[in-house]
Design a protein around this motif. Structure first.
Motif, PDB file in Angstrom:
ATOM      1  N   GLY A   1      -8.178  10.186  -3.584  1.00 46.66           N
ATOM      2  CA  GLY A   1      -7.435   8.943  -2.908  1.00 46.66           C
ATOM      3  C   GLY A   1      -6.364  10.283  -3.137  1.00 46.66           C
ATOM      4  O   GLY A   1      -5.472  10.334  -3.808  1.00 46.66           O
ATOM      5  N   ASN A   2      -5.492   9.149  -1.750  1.00 43.82           N
ATOM      6  CA  ASN A   2      -4.073   9.658  -2.022  1.00 43.82           C
ATOM      7  C   ASN A   2      -2.947   8.226  -1.554  1.00 43.82           C
ATOM      8  O   ASN A   2      -2.554   7.395  -0.953  1.00 43.82           O
ATOM      9  N   GLU A   3      -4.329   6.785  -1.857  1.00 43.72           N
ATOM     10  CA  GLU A   3      -4.069   5.425  -1.692  1.00 43.72           C
ATOM     11  C   GLU A   3      -3.802   4.295  -2.429  1.00 43.72           C
ATOM     12  O   GLU A   3      -4.528   4.889  -3.798  1.00 43.72           O
TER      13      GLU A   3
ATOM     14  N   GLU B   1       0.871  -0.796   0.162  1.00 40.78           N
ATOM     15  CA  GLU B   1      -0.414  -0.028   0.441  1.00 40.78           C
ATOM     16  C   GLU B   1       0.761   1.551  -0.250  1.00 40.78           C
ATOM     17  O   GLU B   1       1.558   1.559   0.374  1.00 40.78           O
ATOM     18  N   ILE B   2       0.534   2.207  -0.554  1.00 43.32           N
ATOM     19  CA  ILE B   2       1.694   3.516  -1.136  1.00 43.32           C
ATOM     20  C   ILE B   2       0.060   3.892  -0.497  1.00 43.32           C
ATOM     21  O   ILE B   2      -0.568   4.582  -0.873  1.00 43.32           O
ATOM     22  N   PHE B   3       1.139   5.527  -0.105  1.00 43.63           N
ATOM     23  CA  PHE B   3       0.489   6.348   0.859  1.00 43.63           C
ATOM     24  C   PHE B   3       1.198   7.722   0.229  1.00 43.63           C
ATOM     25  O   PHE B   3       1.641   7.359   1.175  1.00 43.63           O
ATOM     26  N   VAL B   4       0.373   8.954   0.143  1.00 43.76           N
ATOM     27  CA  VAL B   4       0.885   9.407  -0.866  1.00 43.76           C
ATOM     28  C   VAL B   4       0.454  11.358   0.341  1.00 43.76           C
ATOM     29  O   VAL B   4      -1.148  11.498   0.310  1.00 43.76           O
ATOM     30  N   TYR B   5       1.869  11.993   0.540  1.00 45.56           N
ATOM     31  CA  TYR B   5       1.003  12.931   1.516  1.00 45.56           C
ATOM     32  C   TYR B   5       1.537  14.344   1.259  1.00 45.56           C
ATOM     33  O   TYR B   5       3.275  13.987   0.546  1.00 45.56           O
TER      34      TYR B   5
ATOM     35  N   PRO C   1      -3.234  14.617   3.281  1.00 45.32           N
ATOM     36  CA  PRO C   1      -2.947  13.300   2.316  1.00 45.32           C
ATOM     37  C   PRO C   1      -3.725  14.531   1.042  1.00 45.32           C
ATOM     38  O   PRO C   1      -3.622  15.453   1.203  1.00 45.32           O
TER      39      PRO C   1
ATOM     40  N   ASN D   1      -4.473   8.317  -8.670  1.00 43.73           N
ATOM     41  CA  ASN D   1      -6.154   8.045  -7.514  1.00 43.73           C
ATOM     42  C   ASN D   1      -6.524   9.662  -7.749  1.00 43.73           C
ATOM     43  O   ASN D   1      -6.623  10.508  -6.724  1.00 43.73           O
TER      44      ASN D   1
END
Length: 174
Positions: free
Chosen positions: A158-160, A119-123, A130, A155
């Motif tokens: 979202g940021n996921e 899982e990659i989250f972008v902040y 996010p 995406n």
């Protein structure tokens, strides 16, 4: 359609000067799996793959350990979804032919393809908020070569991000 077959033609691209046996063609991936004593064999018969591209075949690649060992591995089979397989081998710890004998016969082995899901989250680096709508690029790092871009994902909601990379390689996620 009438149950007839053409005259057999040698598939020179996948043959070595040694023996090749037990071919299995995986229709979904257009990949030929077979055992060979040639090419860069660990020892005995090893399982090799070659992908069909049009009328041509990509150079054979050994499956490597843990499928291949210094003993014989033959009769490879793969499920349609490519997640499970079976093959026969006379490797160590196979069932002995006779009690007390070190002569071993072939046993059937199965395996599951190991996968990794990330899982990659972008902040935002400064605000830690996010970043919906961001684009993520995933490159495969191959030593000595230019990184190979595998995918670029956006995406909008979202940021996921989710990705399942092939094991055994390094990746650069941007």
């Amino acid at each position: 359609d009438e149950g007839e077959v053409s005259h057999p033609v040698n598939v020179e691209q996948v043959n070595s000067e040694d023996d090749e046996v037990t071919p299995f063609f995986h229709s979904e991936s257009q990949t030929l799996y077979y055992s060979s004593k040639g090419f860069a064999s660990i020892g005995g018969f090893d399982v090799f793959t070659s992908v069909k591209e049009g009328d041509d075949w990509v150079d054979p690649v050994a499956m490597g350990y843990p499928v291949n060992t210094s003993f014989n591995e033959v009769s490879f089979f793969l499920t349609e979804d490519e997640k499970k397989g079976m093959f026969a081998s006379n490797r160590r710890n196979a069932q002995p032919y006779e009690s007390g004998s070190d002569y071993c016969c072939y046993d059937i082995y199965n395996y599951k393809k190991l996968t990794l899901d990330i899982e990659i989250f972008v902040y935002n680096a400064k605000t830690r908020e996010p970043l919906p709508g961001a684009t993520v690029s995933i490159d495969k790092i191959i030593p000595g070569l230019t990184p190979e871009m595998l995918t670029e994902i956006t995406n909008p909601d979202g940021n996921e991000f989710f990705y399942s990379p092939e094991l055994g390689f390094e990746y650069l996620i941007t």
